[in-house]
Design a protein around this motif. Structure first.
Motif, short mmCIF file in Angstrom:
data_model
loop_
_atom_site.label_atom_id
_atom_site.label_comp_id
_atom_site.label_asym_id
_atom_site.label_seq_id
_atom_site.Cartn_x
_atom_site.Cartn_y
_atom_site.Cartn_z
N PRO A 1 7.45 -7.24 1.44
CA PRO A 1 7.24 -6.27 0.35
C PRO A 1 6.10 -5.30 0.67
O PRO A 1 5.13 -5.66 1.32
N ILE A 2 6.28 -4.08 0.22
CA ILE A 2 5.18 -3.11 0.22
C ILE A 2 4.76 -2.98 -1.24
O ILE A 2 5.56 -2.61 -2.10
N SER A 3 3.51 -3.30 -1.50
CA SER A 3 2.96 -3.18 -2.85
C SER A 3 2.22 -1.86 -2.98
O SER A 3 1.67 -1.34 -2.00
N ILE A 4 2.20 -1.35 -4.20
CA ILE A 4 1.51 -0.08 -4.45
C ILE A 4 0.81 -0.16 -5.80
O ILE A 4 1.31 -0.78 -6.74
N ASN A 5 -0.37 0.43 -5.87
CA ASN A 5 -1.02 0.64 -7.16
C ASN A 5 -1.58 2.05 -7.20
O ASN A 5 -1.60 2.74 -6.18
N THR A 6 -2.00 2.48 -8.37
CA THR A 6 -2.39 3.89 -8.54
C THR A 6 -3.66 4.26 -7.80
O THR A 6 -3.92 5.45 -7.60
N LEU B 1 3.60 6.33 -12.51
CA LEU B 1 4.37 5.10 -12.47
C LEU B 1 4.55 4.74 -11.01
O LEU B 1 4.83 5.62 -10.19
N VAL B 2 4.36 3.47 -10.65
CA VAL B 2 4.45 3.09 -9.24
C VAL B 2 5.63 2.16 -9.01
O VAL B 2 6.03 1.40 -9.90
N GLN B 3 6.17 2.25 -7.79
CA GLN B 3 7.31 1.42 -7.40
C GLN B 3 7.12 0.98 -5.95
O GLN B 3 6.93 1.81 -5.06
N GLY B 4 7.17 -0.32 -5.72
CA GLY B 4 7.04 -0.86 -4.38
C GLY B 4 8.29 -0.66 -3.55
O GLY B 4 9.28 -0.07 -4.02
#
Length: 168
Positions: free
Chosen positions: A142-147, A158-161
């Motif tokens: 998984p690639i995680s993302i936050n703001t 809005l974020v989407q991995g």
């Protein structure tokens, strides 16, 4: 919501020519609107605000209607402008086993009024992470993302991995 047009209308019947003057208030004082500034039909019974920014949230509008019998001021209306949503999505990436890790990147979508990332007022960067490394086993991670430090006056983020693939 930012990106939406707003229309106000008042109706009046009077003797002789009827004229309309729209006003705006951001506090205690009322100011006459200018058609050039607001792209509005400020001399008619309608007022159109073309995609007002979030900074206009909470402003009040009213119309002074004049005829031979005198002036009447309409009830005031309160403008509500919320931030629009922009999707910040981690890009799907891949590499071969043992190859160097690429830079994790994101794409943006959902801009209003023909804006792009360059002219949207969005500043800062998202934070992207993955557990995959140079010698990770073949497979998907998984690639995680936050703001991160993303900020904007007119947009919510809005974020989407996504998925990072290590190939043979």
């Amino acid at each position: 919501t930012y990106g939406d047009n707003v229309n106000f209308r008042t109706d009046a019947i009077g003797t002789g020519p009827v004229t309309y003057k729209w006003q705006e208030s951001a506090g205690m004082l009322w100011n006459d609107l200018s058609e050039a500034v607001f792209a509005a039909q400020d001399s008619t019974s309608s007022l159109s605000l073309l995609s007002p920014a979030v900074v206009y949230n909470g402003r009040r509008y009213r119309c002074i209607v004049s005829a031979l019998c005198g002036d009447v001021t309409s009830d005031e209306v309160l403008l509500s402008v919320n931030k629009a949503d922009v999707l910040v999505a981690a890009d799907t990436l891949q590499k071969f086993y043992g190859a160097d890790m690429p830079v994790l990147t994101a794409s943006y979508s959902g801009f209003k009024n023909g804006e792009t990332l360059a002219n949207s007022g969005i500043s800062g960067d998202p934070v992207l992470t993955t557990s995959a490394g140079k010698y990770s086993n073949i497979g998907s991670y998984p690639i995680s993302i936050n703001t991160g430090t993303l900020a904007a006056d007119n947009y919510n983020m809005l974020v989407q991995g996504s998925v990072f693939s290590v190939l043979a």
